[in-house]
Write a protein that holds these residues in place. Sequence first.
Motif, PDB file in Angstrom:
ATOM      1  N   GLU A 181       0.817  -1.228   0.000  1.00 35.31           N
ATOM      2  CA  GLU A 181       0.000   0.000   0.000  1.00 35.31           C
ATOM      3  C   GLU A 181       0.842   1.266   0.000  1.00 35.31           C
ATOM      4  O   GLU A 181       0.347   2.345  -0.331  1.00 35.31           O
ATOM      5  CB  GLU A 181      -0.912   0.029   1.223  1.00 35.31           C
ATOM      6  CG  GLU A 181      -0.177   0.248   2.535  1.00 35.31           C
ATOM      7  CD  GLU A 181      -1.104   0.666   3.669  1.00 35.31           C
ATOM      8  OE1 GLU A 181      -0.869   1.756   4.227  1.00 35.31           O
ATOM      9  OE2 GLU A 181      -2.036  -0.083   3.990  1.00 35.31           O
ATOM     10  N   VAL A 182       2.128   1.158   0.356  1.00 35.56           N
ATOM     11  CA  VAL A 182       2.963   2.365   0.373  1.00 35.56           C
ATOM     12  C   VAL A 182       3.327   2.811  -1.035  1.00 35.56           C
ATOM     13  O   VAL A 182       3.771   3.949  -1.235  1.00 35.56           O
ATOM     14  CB  VAL A 182       4.261   2.155   1.198  1.00 35.56           C
ATOM     15  CG1 VAL A 182       3.926   1.684   2.604  1.00 35.56           C
ATOM     16  CG2 VAL A 182       5.231   1.209   0.513  1.00 35.56           C
ATOM     17  N   LEU A 183       3.164   1.942  -2.035  1.00 34.54           N
ATOM     18  CA  LEU A 183       3.517   2.275  -3.411  1.00 34.54           C
ATOM     19  C   LEU A 183       2.403   3.092  -4.060  1.00 34.54           C
ATOM     20  O   LEU A 183       1.214   2.860  -3.828  1.00 34.54           O
ATOM     21  CB  LEU A 183       3.761   1.005  -4.209  1.00 34.54           C
ATOM     22  CG  LEU A 183       4.929   0.134  -3.724  1.00 34.54           C
ATOM     23  CD1 LEU A 183       4.923  -1.214  -4.424  1.00 34.54           C
ATOM     24  CD2 LEU A 183       6.248   0.846  -3.960  1.00 34.54           C
ATOM     25  N   ARG A 184       2.791   4.012  -4.903  1.00 32.76           N
ATOM     26  CA  ARG A 184       1.821   4.887  -5.542  1.00 32.76           C
ATOM     27  C   ARG A 184       0.955   4.152  -6.555  1.00 32.76           C
ATOM     28  O   ARG A 184       1.374   3.168  -7.168  1.00 32.76           O
ATOM     29  CB  ARG A 184       2.533   6.043  -6.248  1.00 32.76           C
ATOM     30  CG  ARG A 184       3.018   7.099  -5.307  1.00 32.76           C
ATOM     31  CD  ARG A 184       3.605   8.285  -6.029  1.00 32.76           C
ATOM     32  NE  ARG A 184       4.095   9.258  -5.053  1.00 32.76           N
ATOM     33  CZ  ARG A 184       4.814  10.326  -5.339  1.00 32.76           C
ATOM     34  NH1 ARG A 184       5.140  10.568  -6.598  1.00 32.76           N
ATOM     35  NH2 ARG A 184       5.211  11.149  -4.392  1.00 32.76           N
ATOM     36  N   VAL A 185      -0.245   4.722  -6.749  1.00 26.36           N
ATOM     37  CA  VAL A 185      -1.156   4.289  -7.805  1.00 26.36           C
ATOM     38  C   VAL A 185      -1.200   5.412  -8.842  1.00 26.36           C
ATOM     39  O   VAL A 185      -1.361   6.589  -8.504  1.00 26.36           O
ATOM     40  CB  VAL A 185      -2.556   3.997  -7.239  1.00 26.36           C
ATOM     41  CG1 VAL A 185      -3.549   3.746  -8.367  1.00 26.36           C
ATOM     42  CG2 VAL A 185      -2.503   2.800  -6.291  1.00 26.36           C
ATOM     43  N   GLY A 190      10.534   0.492  -6.894  1.00 31.15           N
ATOM     44  CA  GLY A 190      11.608   1.039  -7.712  1.00 31.15           C
ATOM     45  C   GLY A 190      11.583   2.542  -7.773  1.00 31.15           C
ATOM     46  O   GLY A 190      10.689   3.206  -7.246  1.00 31.15           O
ATOM     47  N   VAL A 191      12.574   3.096  -8.428  1.00 28.77           N
ATOM     48  CA  VAL A 191      12.805   4.524  -8.650  1.00 28.77           C
ATOM     49  C   VAL A 191      12.680   5.323  -7.345  1.00 28.77           C
ATOM     50  O   VAL A 191      12.790   4.782  -6.250  1.00 28.77           O
ATOM     51  CB  VAL A 191      11.889   5.086  -9.767  1.00 28.77           C
ATOM     52  CG1 VAL A 191      12.159   4.378 -11.074  1.00 28.77           C
ATOM     53  CG2 VAL A 191      10.411   4.994  -9.415  1.00 28.77           C
ATOM     54  N   ARG A 192      12.488   6.627  -7.476  1.00 29.36           N
ATOM     55  CA  ARG A 192      12.351   7.508  -6.308  1.00 29.36           C
ATOM     56  C   ARG A 192      10.925   8.041  -6.252  1.00 29.36           C
ATOM     57  O   ARG A 192      10.180   7.961  -7.216  1.00 29.36           O
ATOM     58  CB  ARG A 192      13.323   8.681  -6.414  1.00 29.36           C
ATOM     59  CG  ARG A 192      14.776   8.312  -6.511  1.00 29.36           C
ATOM     60  CD  ARG A 192      15.635   9.555  -6.669  1.00 29.36           C
ATOM     61  NE  ARG A 192      15.408  10.239  -7.935  1.00 29.36           N
ATOM     62  CZ  ARG A 192      15.851  11.459  -8.223  1.00 29.36           C
ATOM     63  NH1 ARG A 192      16.526  12.134  -7.334  1.00 29.36           N
ATOM     64  NH2 ARG A 192      15.614  12.009  -9.389  1.00 29.36           N
ATOM     65  N   HIS A 193      10.569   8.603  -5.103  1.00 30.90           N
ATOM     66  CA  HIS A 193       9.275   9.279  -4.954  1.00 30.90           C
ATOM     67  C   HIS A 193       8.109   8.373  -5.366  1.00 30.90           C
ATOM     68  O   HIS A 193       7.099   8.850  -5.863  1.00 30.90           O
ATOM     69  CB  HIS A 193       9.251  10.582  -5.774  1.00 30.90           C
ATOM     70  CG  HIS A 193      10.493  11.391  -5.610  1.00 30.90           C
ATOM     71  ND1 HIS A 193      10.877  11.928  -4.414  1.00 30.90           N
ATOM     72  CD2 HIS A 193      11.470  11.719  -6.491  1.00 30.90           C
ATOM     73  CE1 HIS A 193      12.030  12.566  -4.559  1.00 30.90           C
ATOM     74  NE2 HIS A 193      12.412  12.448  -5.807  1.00 30.90           N
ATOM     75  N   ASN A 194       8.265   7.110  -5.144  1.00 26.00           N
ATOM     76  CA  ASN A 194       7.235   6.135  -5.509  1.00 26.00           C
ATOM     77  C   ASN A 194       6.519   5.707  -4.242  1.00 26.00           C
ATOM     78  O   ASN A 194       6.508   4.540  -3.877  1.00 26.00           O
ATOM     79  CB  ASN A 194       7.909   4.943  -6.213  1.00 26.00           C
ATOM     80  CG  ASN A 194       6.918   3.866  -6.624  1.00 26.00           C
ATOM     81  OD1 ASN A 194       5.717   4.101  -6.644  1.00 26.00           O
ATOM     82  ND2 ASN A 194       7.419   2.682  -6.924  1.00 26.00           N
ATOM     83  N   HIS A 195       5.934   6.675  -3.541  1.00 25.95           N
ATOM     84  CA  HIS A 195       5.292   6.362  -2.279  1.00 25.95           C
ATOM     85  C   HIS A 195       4.067   7.254  -2.100  1.00 25.95           C
ATOM     86  O   HIS A 195       4.001   8.365  -2.622  1.00 25.95           O
ATOM     87  CB  HIS A 195       6.256   6.552  -1.109  1.00 25.95           C
ATOM     88  CG  HIS A 195       7.119   7.763  -1.233  1.00 25.95           C
ATOM     89  ND1 HIS A 195       8.385   7.702  -1.762  1.00 25.95           N
ATOM     90  CD2 HIS A 195       6.902   9.065  -0.927  1.00 25.95           C
ATOM     91  CE1 HIS A 195       8.917   8.921  -1.779  1.00 25.95           C
ATOM     92  NE2 HIS A 195       8.026   9.763  -1.279  1.00 25.95           N
ATOM     93  N   CYS A 196       3.127   6.755  -1.348  1.00 25.95           N
ATOM     94  CA  CYS A 196       1.862   7.456  -1.108  1.00 25.95           C
ATOM     95  C   CYS A 196       1.983   8.279   0.170  1.00 25.95           C
ATOM     96  O   CYS A 196       2.248   7.729   1.244  1.00 25.95           O
ATOM     97  CB  CYS A 196       0.728   6.437  -0.981  1.00 25.95           C
ATOM     98  SG  CYS A 196      -0.831   7.177  -0.457  1.00 25.95           S
ATOM     99  N   TYR A 197       1.751   9.590   0.059  1.00 23.26           N
ATOM    100  CA  TYR A 197       1.845  10.462   1.226  1.00 23.26           C
ATOM    101  C   TYR A 197       0.685  10.254   2.195  1.00 23.26           C
ATOM    102  O   TYR A 197       0.750  10.686   3.346  1.00 23.26           O
ATOM    103  CB  TYR A 197       1.859  11.928   0.785  1.00 23.26           C
ATOM    104  CG  TYR A 197       3.039  12.320  -0.052  1.00 23.26           C
ATOM    105  CD1 TYR A 197       4.331  11.904   0.271  1.00 23.26           C
ATOM    106  CD2 TYR A 197       2.886  13.133  -1.179  1.00 23.26           C
ATOM    107  CE1 TYR A 197       5.419  12.273  -0.495  1.00 23.26           C
ATOM    108  CE2 TYR A 197       3.973  13.515  -1.949  1.00 23.26           C
ATOM    109  CZ  TYR A 197       5.241  13.084  -1.610  1.00 23.26           C
ATOM    110  OH  TYR A 197       6.319  13.456  -2.370  1.00 23.26           O
TER     111      TYR A 197
END
Length: 687
Positions: free
Chosen positions: A103-107, A117-124
């Motif tokens: 769930e921490v990964l972005r949609v 992977g990569v950067r900034h791939n997280h849900c605030y």
Amino acid sequence: MIRKFPPISPKLPVLMHGADYNPDQWLHDPQVLAEDIRLMKLAGCNVMAIGIFAWAALEPEEGVFTFEWLDHVLDSFAANGIYAWLATPSGARPAWMSEKYPEVLRVSRGRVRNLHGVRHNHCYTSPVYRDRTARINGALAERYGHHPAVIGWHISNEFGGDCHCGYCQDAFRAWLQQKYGTLEALNAAWWTSFWAHTYSSWSQVESPAPHGENAVHGHNLDWNRFVTDQTVAFCQHEIASVRSANPALPVTTNMHLIEMLDYRKLADCLDVISWDSYPMWHDGQDDSELAASTAFYHDLFRSLKQKPFLLMESTPSQTNWQKVSKLKQPGMHRLSSLQAIAHGSDSVQYFQWRKSRGSSEKFHGAVVDHAGHEHTRVFRDVAALGKTLGDISAIIGTTTPAEAAILFDWDNRWAVKDAQGPRNSGIHYERTVHQHHRALWELGVPVDVIGSQDIFAGYKLIVAPMLYLCTEETGRRLEAFVEGGGTLVTTYWSGIVNEHDLCHLGGFPGPLRRTLGIWAEEIEGLYDHDRNGLRLLPDNPLGLSGTFEAHEICEIVHTEGAEVLGVYTDSFYAEQPALTRNVFGAGQAYHMATRLKPDFLSAFYKSVVAQTDTARAMDTELPQGVTAQIRTDGETAYVFVMNFSGKVQRVQLDGRSYSELETNAPLQGILELAVNGIVLMKRPAKP
């Protein structure tokens, strides 16, 4: 009166010089740290940003912290007079977290969840991600909040992007309910009766999607506002998790991606602004256009808090992600770095200190190349700049005395780009703003870049290019500014919509109509090959004459009290007003009804600056591609004369008492500027 801000950190009361440092990439080779410290001292570097992407090295598995390597780095820094911006590592979470808590990964906008992977791939918005960042941040703060080498917190890295997961959809609906209260109010603000898109339940509202709703402009505007607010909330969450250990440590986050976030809101929760600047130097016959646009962003970031900022990232040589990895020509490293200082930075910092051996940035410029020693051109350039920065620390904390301002709002920027007309092939909002700013930059006029909520008092001149989204409140404030004696300059495509991206009724330019003394009846987008012209009328108050080329946009206006200064030369609206001036109260408002090229803007602003007695760094003629900028503490003025023209230039001093900043040697007569040359001077602040 002396106006000088204290150093950002009392531990380091000098100009900061350093880089992003990633010792976690070199834990397999203990000799690297000792060699890096030797080289840092040799290069005159006194601060490093550390730990930005180090989460996996700090917490290799959930709840298991390995701080020993960071202890060693920071202790070694303290023993050698080097300091650290200690980063929170939230810019890239470890693989174990993505695997255990997907769930921490972005949609994405297409409603597909990203892989790790990569950067900034997280849900605030994710509760898990917020909890885990608070835990690692709290552990760092408890351990290092009072470490002698730590001068402040570097929160995450280049915030940006959005998430469309279920958590974010719920948060967006709650944000809208807080803002509008009722569905009726939301439907009215978004004009959802268009295409029968009226909402009858809050659950029907989702974020914009390529395969769903994406053409309701108020919806798109509010999504951008929500993403900013959610990002700011996450940043505040991170700040709260490190503040308790030592509230005295300042916090910053490096800004770079201006596309999505309203940085004015993010600035409110920071102690100091920092940004990452990567111009593509040497992409043309001279670098003056790029230098002017870079200056605009320096001015923007300085203006966010009206005090010195930090250049947190730049490259000492080249990037590896731009279209062409161009080397900096001789002199450009010094010139471009000191340009940031001239516009208000109290630091020059780089990405990166030592080149990575592998992965996507292994060929990105660095102070220390893969060769691993100091015997390189780039290292010599960095070391020479380090000496200069050490010699000019009197500048630290000084301010920029701007009497001119450019109005630049993120709301307006988003709305202009979403407008669907009058030129979907390119309305060139940023380019237009940059060209108006450049005309002032060429004159050596210090400029603030302000928002519509900022204070207008104190400025003699406000320039508001393409103020498409103009609220009634902004209209009233600009009217009061002009009525009180200020000079306002506006352009076509201004005063069109309100804060909900709904068109003002009763005639454009809406809330600006009385101030400008015009009614804009129609606006025409021109094809790229189309041209019109502006012919100036005789005896106009600007003292200008001749005909200038107009392109891209032509607005058909009627005067309602304004004086016509110039008319169109072509099309069915030939001889109708193209440039007007309205005297209103004690001030005046100019309106350019068409897009004009730099030759006209240069002549226009030269006249307006003289007419309004707007302050310049130097009262002298500056050759094309040469500019002057100023910082002051109220007693001493520090003047930077910079040559971006690509050729040797000469500048006549204006007769005041100048001396060379680094040596105190007196200066008079003519300055000789080499290619990519810069002269640093000082003089009394008052005549």
